[in-house]
Enzyme design. Structure first.
Site, short mmCIF file in Angstrom:
data_model
loop_
_atom_site.label_atom_id
_atom_site.label_comp_id
_atom_site.label_asym_id
_atom_site.label_seq_id
_atom_site.Cartn_x
_atom_site.Cartn_y
_atom_site.Cartn_z
N HIS A 580 -48.52 -56.57 -44.17
CA HIS A 580 -48.70 -56.38 -45.61
C HIS A 580 -48.86 -57.74 -46.27
O HIS A 580 -48.69 -58.79 -45.65
CB HIS A 580 -47.50 -55.65 -46.21
CG HIS A 580 -46.22 -56.43 -46.09
ND1 HIS A 580 -45.54 -56.55 -44.88
CD2 HIS A 580 -45.50 -57.15 -46.99
CE1 HIS A 580 -44.47 -57.29 -45.05
NE2 HIS A 580 -44.43 -57.68 -46.32
N ASP A 582 -47.55 -59.76 -49.93
CA ASP A 582 -46.44 -59.57 -50.85
C ASP A 582 -46.84 -59.32 -52.29
O ASP A 582 -46.04 -58.76 -53.05
CB ASP A 582 -45.50 -60.79 -50.80
CG ASP A 582 -44.64 -60.80 -49.55
OD1 ASP A 582 -44.56 -59.74 -48.88
OD2 ASP A 582 -44.06 -61.86 -49.22
N HIS A 652 -48.69 -60.58 -43.25
CA HIS A 652 -47.64 -60.80 -42.25
C HIS A 652 -46.89 -59.51 -41.97
O HIS A 652 -46.96 -58.55 -42.74
CB HIS A 652 -46.65 -61.87 -42.73
CG HIS A 652 -46.02 -61.54 -44.05
ND1 HIS A 652 -46.67 -61.73 -45.26
CD2 HIS A 652 -44.79 -61.03 -44.37
CE1 HIS A 652 -45.89 -61.34 -46.25
NE2 HIS A 652 -44.74 -60.91 -45.74
N ARG A 662 -30.74 -58.13 -36.47
CA ARG A 662 -31.46 -59.28 -37.02
C ARG A 662 -31.15 -59.40 -38.50
O ARG A 662 -31.41 -58.48 -39.28
CB ARG A 662 -32.96 -59.09 -36.82
CG ARG A 662 -33.87 -60.09 -37.52
CD ARG A 662 -35.28 -59.52 -37.51
NE ARG A 662 -36.30 -60.41 -38.00
CZ ARG A 662 -36.71 -60.48 -39.27
NH1 ARG A 662 -36.12 -59.74 -40.20
NH2 ARG A 662 -37.70 -61.30 -39.61
#
Length: 736
Positions: A580, A582, A652, A662
């Site tokens: 996508h 941002d 990204h 994570r």
């Protein structure tokens, strides 16, 4: 009905302010307990309850709640439409008095009409929907349903319940709107091989009739079956008009927020706010063209969708021998494009073919098309008046809009932008290589111990950087502990979002939520202060490195942890976060990125500060605009900061977290003070109320940085955008 011209603008603004007030307060009254149970419940609550049951392994309960959320949402839309139709006649007696001798009291008669309409809507909707069910849902919930994410959960749920036919249907329904979802593609292939599942079970439960008719008409054309093509095109045109009208009705009847009061800086009176609200309503109605013309699974709409159907229809009518019908349809099309040469040639041909019959029939354009155009043009005139005189922001969805409707200043801007694009194309420049963010990588790094690990060249892109040493191991441990404790006591995001994949779970924490938890004694206050300080630390580093010529403000901060589930992770082909951009909507097929809502268009700079590396997967990767060609990868580690401009040069995603947990601090920055993170300021206020200070930049300096940018924002536009920005606090579908 005629209105005096000097009253018209005020009349329109006042009417639509009161219409919105009526929809905001619809159904505020309650009822008996037994009655409430029979009314429609909030579908977002049902959805989140279903998601919680899903993660709890309560498959039957999850299926029931998820199905009920879908049914309730559909029933709510039907109820709103029915009440709109039932209340059309309300207040017409008062409205008719606007033409009478008592017209000098036009404002009071208009108020009378509005109040009667409001009372009717309140009573009508209140009979079927609970008060909480009438409240607006958040943007992320609308996104979940628009992208059909409930069916993603349902297909797994039905598989667990061994209801394979329903699982196959849910999987197909989700895949239609998400054709690039590799895992769902694989699931569908698996269902096809399962015993008892047939091709008939792969039904789209969210079928949009006008697209079915459109495809059928194209097929009949391809086989030269002009009679059937004519019937399908007629039905498609009618269905498209109906869907557009349905969307426009929902714009009017659904809850609509009033323009925000900007406190001591606000100068807008009731008429300015009424104008802003009415323009917002007209803009919503205009956007229905785009909504109806966007095929499931696509980001951008099909241009001239209705006009294309009319073109196909008149040709099919002529080919099937219905020349009179072809003439009427072509005249309808010419209302949109009156100087189209090919159409004018066809018009002459049709007149010649009909001969005297053309005159006797007096073929006029279809009345529904005439009404559609007149209504649309009047809305455009009001919207462009708002653009030119009230600083309203409006993107026209139509190509056919006459030039004389568009203000000269706007036409000049369009021509200038088009010329720039043509120049870039002629020079052979690729759009994805142009970064107009105003950032220039390569500035100094003003923190001892921080090193540049990867720059633009190493990352194969523009305005990208990886910095190491931003945090110490001890600081990483503190923030990890903060995330763990916050998750155990409830982080404020439970039930408020859905992950991108059923194979991972999420925990999220904002600065404000952390401060409130520290005040309750549930987390260490020093850890909360560190979380707050890290945002400022990252801002300082990136402001310097990217050499931002203006101020840089934190827009949103989110501590988020992604954990792999206990399910079998082997063979996963999905992503922890899909590719996508941002601040715009990426369309990989056309390599375009549309900077329009629901994208966070105010974001200018993005950052991820990693806290750990004891997990498998979860790597950040950059791609070209095709969302497939990977240009760089970044492996997380404690204290590693990735910064990049938020625009289309930096698509990204995040690879699947295959094992472990994570955690990272995601931050977004904006050049415009208007969109700064108000939650951070609220957190600072809470500290100040406790007699505790926060290290912060001098206020005069901060104001100086933001004043030049903020001054450019229109009053109405700024208010709308601030409202959108506040929704980001509850957004969580785009965490990095």
């Amino acid at each position: 009905m005629a209105l005096r011209s000097e009253h018209f603008t005020v009349y329109v603004a006042l009417c639509f302010l009161l219409i919105a007030l009526s929809t905001l307060t619809v159904g505020a009254s309650g009822g008996s307990g037994s009655k409430v149970l029979s009314l429609l419940q909030p579908y977002d609550f049902l959805y989140y309850s279903g998601v919680r049951a899903y993660y709890g392994g309560e498959w039957a309960k999850a299926a029931e709640l998820l199905e009920k959320s879908l049914q309730t949402r559909e029933a709510l839309l039907r109820t709103r439409r029915q009440c709109h139709d039932d209340c059309v006649a309300s207040g017409t007696e008062a409205l008719n008095k606007l033409d009478s001798e008592e017209g000098s009291m036009w404002d009071l008669w208009a108020l009378d009409w509005i109040q009667q309409r409001a009372e009717c809507l309140r009573f009508c909707i209140g009979r079927s929907v609970t008060p909480t069910g009438q409240l607006p849902v958040s943007n992320d919930i609308e996104f979940e349903f628009d992208t059909r994410n409930p069916y993603n959960f349902l297909q797994v749920t039905y598989y667990k319940l061994e209801k394979l036919k329903k699982a196959a249907s849910a999987a197909h329904t989700y895949f239609v709107a998400n054709p690039s979802h590799l895992e769902m593609r694989n699931n569908i292939e698996k269902y096809r091989r399962m015993k008892g599942v047939t091709e008939d079970d792969f039904q789209d439960r969210e079928t949009e009739k006008h697209w079915i008719l459109y495809d059928a008409a194209m097929q009949h054309e391809a086989s030269s079956d002009w009679q059937q093509a004519t019937e399908k095109w007629k039905a498609c045109v009618n269905e498209t008009l109906w869907q557009t009208d349905e969307c426009r009705v929902q714009c009017e009847v659904a809850p609509r927020t009033l323009p925000e009061d900007r406190g001591v800086d606000g100068v807008d009176g009731v008429f300015e706010k009424a104008a802003a609200l009415s323009l917002s309503l007209f803009s919503c109605r205009q956007s229905c063209v785009t909504q109806v013309a966007t095929r499931p699974g696509r980001i951008s709409a099909q241009e001239d969708f209705l006009q294309t159907q009319l073109e196909h229809l008149h040709i099919a009518q002529f080919k099937s021998g219905d020349v009179s019908g072809a003439l009427q349809t072509l005249r309808s099309f010419l209302l949109f494009y009156p100087s189209d040469k090919d159409s004018l040639d066809n018009l002459q041909l049709y007149y010649e073919t009909l001969g005297e019959d053309a005159e006797s029939h007096g073929m006029q354009p279809a009345q529904e098309i005439v009404k559609y155009i007149n209504q649309s043009l009047q809305e455009k005139k009001l919207l462009y008046f708002g653009v030119e005189n009230l600083n309203f922001n409006f993107t026209d969805p139509d190509l056919w809009t006459p030039e004389d409707v568009v203000p000269a200043s706007v036409r000049e801007n369009w021509r200038a932008e088009k010329q720039k694009i043509n120049e870039k194309i002629n020079e052979g420049d690729q759009l994805e290589e142009v970064d107009d963010s105003g950032f220039y990588a390569g500035g100094p790094v003003p923190q001892v111990g921080v090193t540049i690990t990867m720059d633009d060249e190493a990352l194969n892109g523009t305005n990208r950087v990886v910095l190491d040493g931003v945090m110490t191991e001890k600081e990483c441990d503190k923030i990890l502990q903060l995330a763990t404790v916050a998750a155990s006591v409830g982080d404020g995001y439970r039930g408020r979002r859905s992950p991108h994949t059923p194979h991972e779970t999420f925990e999220g924490l904002t600065v404000l939520r952390a401060v409130k938890l520290s005040q309750e004694g549930l987390v260490n206050q020093s850890d909360t202060r560190l979380l707050h300080e890290l945002g400022e630390r990252v801002r300082t580093l990136l402001h310097s490195y990217f050499r931002s010529p203006s101020g840089l403000f934190i827009s949103f901060t989110h501590l988020v942890c992604r954990s792999s589930t206990t399910d079998d992770q082997e063979g996963r082909m999905d992503l922890s976060h899909p590719v996508h951009v941002d601040n715009c909507l990426l369309e990989p097929e056309t390599k375009q990125c549309w900077r329009e809502p629901p994208a966070f268009i105010h974001r200018d700079l993005s950052a991820i500060l990693y806290l750990n590396d004891n997990f498998d997967g979860g790597e950040l990767f950059f791609t070209k605009r095709d969302a497939k060609t990977v240009t760089a990868r970044v492996k997380p580690s404690c204290g590693r900061l990735v910064g990049f401009s938020s625009g289309p040069v930096n698509p990204h995603g995040v690879t699947a977290v295959m094992r472990g947990r994570r955690c990272a601090l995601a931050l977004w920055f904006t050049k415009e003070k208007l969109y700064r993170d108000m939650e951070r300021e609220e957190a600072e206020s809470l500290w100040a109320a406790d007699g505790q200070g926060v290290l912060k930049k001098n206020k005069e300096e901060e104001d100086k940085e933001g004043s030049a940018i903020a001054g450019r924002n229109a009053r109405s536009h700024a208010t709308k955008e601030r409202s959108r920005g506040r929704n980001i606090v509850m957004e969580s579908k785009d965490e990095l």
